[in-house]
Structure formats: structure tokens, C-alpha cells
Design a protein around this motif. Structure first.
Motif, PDB file in Angstrom:
ATOM      1  N   SER A 163       0.913  -1.274  -0.160  1.00  0.00           N
ATOM      2  CA  SER A 163      -0.008  -0.084   0.010  1.00  0.00           C
ATOM      3  C   SER A 163       0.855   1.219  -0.112  1.00  0.00           C
ATOM      4  N   PRO A 182      -5.651   0.459   2.555  1.00  0.00           N
ATOM      5  CA  PRO A 182      -6.337  -0.536   1.972  1.00  0.00           C
ATOM      6  C   PRO A 182      -7.795   0.149   1.412  1.00  0.00           C
ATOM      7  N   TRP A 197      -9.095  -0.427  -2.452  1.00  0.00           N
ATOM      8  CA  TRP A 197     -10.026  -1.555  -2.787  1.00  0.00           C
ATOM      9  C   TRP A 197     -10.970  -0.997  -3.973  1.00  0.00           C
ATOM     10  N   ILE A 223      -3.413  -7.041  -0.190  1.00  0.00           N
ATOM     11  CA  ILE A 223      -2.856  -5.732  -0.126  1.00  0.00           C
ATOM     12  C   ILE A 223      -1.829  -6.316   1.200  1.00  0.00           C
ATOM     13  N   SER A 281       1.449  -4.310   3.804  1.00  0.00           N
ATOM     14  CA  SER A 281       1.962  -3.132   3.949  1.00  0.00           C
ATOM     15  C   SER A 281       3.172  -3.324   4.853  1.00  0.00           C
ATOM     16  N   THR A 318      -3.352  -5.592   8.289  1.00  0.00           N
ATOM     17  CA  THR A 318      -2.162  -4.638   8.122  1.00  0.00           C
ATOM     18  C   THR A 318      -2.337  -3.490   9.170  1.00  0.00           C
ATOM     19  N   ALA A 321     -11.347  -8.154   1.386  1.00  0.00           N
ATOM     20  CA  ALA A 321     -10.928  -7.285   2.287  1.00  0.00           C
ATOM     21  C   ALA A 321     -10.490  -7.933   3.662  1.00  0.00           C
TER      22      ALA A 321
END
Length: 407
Positions: free
Chosen positions: A182, A188, A192, A203, A205, A247, A311
Motif C-alpha cells: 500500500s 487499503p 479497494w 494488500i 503493508s 495490516t 478485504a
């Protein structure tokens, strides 16, 4: 087991990094931060590799360990600069290797395409698909992840030299890209909104730390929930999302490229103002550096608030040094900031414990100042206002009385 990992690390052999980045310092401050896994950084650089071989021992799971058993992964970052469809392209990619043998083969390949001794993050003229194809021929276990994917100059989706999609960048090799990183200027919820991310690309990080200090190291990280620590388990989580628990992100405004602006002109603004200005700096009359907030709006296909099925949860939080410095009215490296920070670590074990889990009662019970405790809790609740970063300038956390300076 839960593992908090920062897997975008540089060594002292990379440009614009601290000369004190050593394996020892990385381990020391990772423990203070509350991290349980790091990337080694720059494994292809001959001097860094010498340090790795001298100070780390690889176990049967592809994990490199110090004498005190702190774990590292084989990791490096490369910069690709090339032309595609008549446009200049510049992309930073993270590379992970499952063991020493594969790391050696990657090093041999990169060495055949350019010098490895001048910079820990070497620059190559090959394209992104070419690099991915070559690495996958060495081993399918090699993982490639676009780093800080939204930053203007070297992010995959960056406004200055990036692409509008993974497919445009990696072409037929897109099938081998399972995650994007990211970066500090995005989180995120922003990513998204992109079609490919929403349809299954994960994702992660990481900090992209250029020093080992706690306000740099681990400022962004990824939380894994895996059966045991092994390279295979970490990569499986990144590829499938199973075991990719969450994350840890800095607020996007804290990043150096969130808003549009010109650092040398001292001017910054959000996307709406940039639109009114037709992208031109009112100070120097030259085109503004377009930041992440604006760039997301350019290429997003979903509205704000969209949340895909894949997600993962994320924490949006400032590094503890920033909060302490704000509370004691000092700078990040100030004596009072360090004294207060060290006292918090002494009482609670590590920084992430303070930031994410220590209660108001626990903090006050240890005798910490009410103003500091209030800011720690506000940070956790995302209630500290930040003047957005722009054109290479970090964002600035603001006390309530100064927040009126923001538009």
C-alpha cells in the motif's frame, strides 16, 4: 501463531539510508517496536550479502536467524526504469527468495543485467514482465510485489510514471502478481476501489524504512496468522489471503505524497483545489506533483466506501514517537521524547502494545501524563488531525488548537 512483519527493509548500502543500519540495530529496534519478522534488505549487494552470511544462519524453513534467534526473510528491492508505449516507466518491486540457493540464482541473474555494487536498490532497464518471467523461471517460489504502489515517481499506479492497472504493467505476467504494497500515502480502503484489487489481489503493508529508528521501522507492517514461521507459510498467506490477518498503516495523510503540491514552493492542496487550478502551481506556474489522493480518484472504478469480499482489517495509526513528540512539544529525536518513549517501552514491552492494546487505566496507572494518554487513545481512534504530506514532505500531526490551520 501471530507474526507481525516488516518486509520492506533497506541496508546501509542503499542510497539515502542511515549508515547505522546493521543486522544488530534492525533486530534491536524490531524488538522495541514489537515486530517478529523482518526482511534482510538488499541481499544481492555484495557487502550486504557478506553481512548476511556472517551474522545470520538459515534454518530448514528458509528463515534466516541471528544468534539470538530473531528471524529474517531473504528480501530485496529493485528499481526498473524503461520505456513502454512511448512513456517513461519507473517501478519499484520487492523480491523474496525461499532460501540461499535461490537468492544466489537471483543475484546471478540481476548481475547479468547490471551492476550490483553501487546501490543496495539497483536500477535496471528491463521491463516488469521481463523481470517477473525471468525470476519465475528460476523458481515459482520467488515472490514479486509492487512496492508503495501509489507513490508518484516509482509506484505502480503513480501519477508520474505508473500504470492504470496491474495488467498494463505486467501484461501476461499479471497472473504471477498476488499482492500490492500500500505505501504510506495510501491505505487499503483507497486501493479497494481498484478493479483488480477488489477482484482478489491482496494488500500488504511494510515500512520502506531507510533507518532503523522506531518511527521509521515498522511504521507500516503486516500481521500474519500462520501455523508456524516458514517462508512457504508467509508466501501462501500473501498469495491466497489465508493467514493474512491484517495490516498496520499510517494514516495516508502522514505519507509524503498524499496531497498535490510543490515542496519548494511551500504549496499543497487537495484534488478539488487542483482541479480549480487546472493542475498548475499558483507560485511557480509549473505543473503540480499529483499526489495519491488525487490519483486514486483518477483510476478508481468503485466509489468511496466500497469493500470487497477479500478485504482484510487494518489499523490506521501514527508511530508512537509522533504521539509522544506532540504531547511533550518536542521533536522526534528530542531528549524528552526519547525519555518518555523509553519509559513507555519499559512498562509495556513494545511500541505496538502501547499503540494498540494498552488501556487508559493501565497507562494512567503507570503514572503517565493525562495529555499523553489522551493522545495515545485519540491516535487509536483516528482522531488526531494531520496536515497532509505532499511532494516529498511528510504530513504533520496537529494538536487540537492548531487544527484550524487545515482547510
Amino acid at each position: 501463531m501471530e507474526i507481525i512483519a516488516d518486509l520492506q527493509i533497506h541496508s546501509k548500502y542503499a542510497r539515502a539510508t542511515s549508515k547505522n543500519i546493521s543486522i544488530e540495530n534492525l533486530e534491536r529496534y524490531a524488538r522495541i517496536k514489537g515486530l517478529q519478522l523482518l526482511g534482510v534488505g538488499d541481499f544481492q549487494h555484495p557487502l550486504r550479502r557478506k553481512e548476511i552470511d556472517e551474522k545470520l544462519t538459515e534454518d530448514e524453513h528458509g528463515i534466516l536467524r541471528t544468534a539470538s534467534r530473531f528471524p529474517f526473510l531473504w528480501q530485496t528491492e529493485v528499481s526498473l526504469m524503461y520505456s513502454q508505449e512511448g512513456k517513461r516507466r519507473a517501478v519499484h518491486l520487492l523480491i523474496f527468495a525461499p532460501n540461499k540457493e535461490i537468492a544466489d540464482q537471483i543475484t546471478k541473474f540481476l548481475g547479468s543485467r547490471g551492476r550490483l555494487d553501487y546501490d543496495g536498490r539497483p536500477i535496471f532497464g528491463m521491463s516488469s514482465p521481463e523481470l517477473v518471467e525471468a525470476l519465475k523461471k528460476i523458481s515459482d517460489k520467488i515472490e514479486i510485489i509492487p512496492a508503495h504502489c501509489m507513490t508518484p515517481f516509482f509506484g505502480l499506479f503513480g501519477s508520474k510514471s505508473g500504470f492504470n492497472s496491474l495488467k498494463e504493467c505486467f501484461q501476461e505476467q499479471t497472473k504471477n502478481i498476488y499482492a500490492v504494497e500500500s505505501g504510506m500515502s495510501a491505505d487499503p480502503s483507497m486501493l479497494w476501489r481498484f478493479k483488480e484489487v477488489s477482484e482478489g489481489v491482496n494488500i500488504v503493508s511494510f515500512s520502506d524504512a531507510h533507518s532503523f529508528w522506531p518511527w521509521r521501522l515498522g511504521r507500516e507492517a503486516t500481521v500474519f496468522e500462520i501455523p508456524e514461521l516458514s517462508y512457504d507459510n508467509v508466501i501462501k498467506a500473501i498469495r491466497t489471503g489465508q493467514g493474512l490477518k491484517a495490516t498496520i498503516e499510517t494514516p495516508p495523510e502522514y505519507g509524503k505524497y498524499h496531497w498535490d503540491g510543490h515542496r519548494l514552493c511551500g504549496f499543497s492542496c487537495g484534488p478539488e483545489e487542483t482541479k480549480k487550478l487546472k493542475g498548475i502551481c499558483p507560485v511557480c506556474k509549473k505543473p503540480l506533483t499529483i499526489g495519491v489522493d488525487n490519483r486514486v480518484e483518477e483510476i478508481a472504478v468503485f466509489p468511496k466506501g466500497h469493500k470487497p469480499k477479500n478485504a482484510k482489517p487494518f489499523y490506521r495509526i501514527l508511530p508512537l514517537h509522533e504521539v509522544v513528540a506532540l504531547a511533550v512539544n518536542s521533536n522526534l529525536e528530542g531528549k524528552q521524547t526519547w525519555e518518555t518513549y523509553n519509559e513507555l517501552i519499559k512498562n509495556f514491552g513494545n511500541e505496538l502494545q502501547v499503540l494498540l492494546h494498552s488501556s487508559k487505566e493501565m497507562l494512567l496507572g503507570k503514572g503517565f501524563d493525562a495529555k499523553l494518554v489522551e493522545l495515545i487513545l485519540k491516535n487509536r481512534e483516528e482522531k488526531i488531525k494531520i496536515a497532509p504530506g505532499y511532494d516529498g514532505e511528510y504530513g504533520k500531526a496537529l494538536l487540537a488548537e492548531k487544527q484550524k490551520t487545515l482547510p
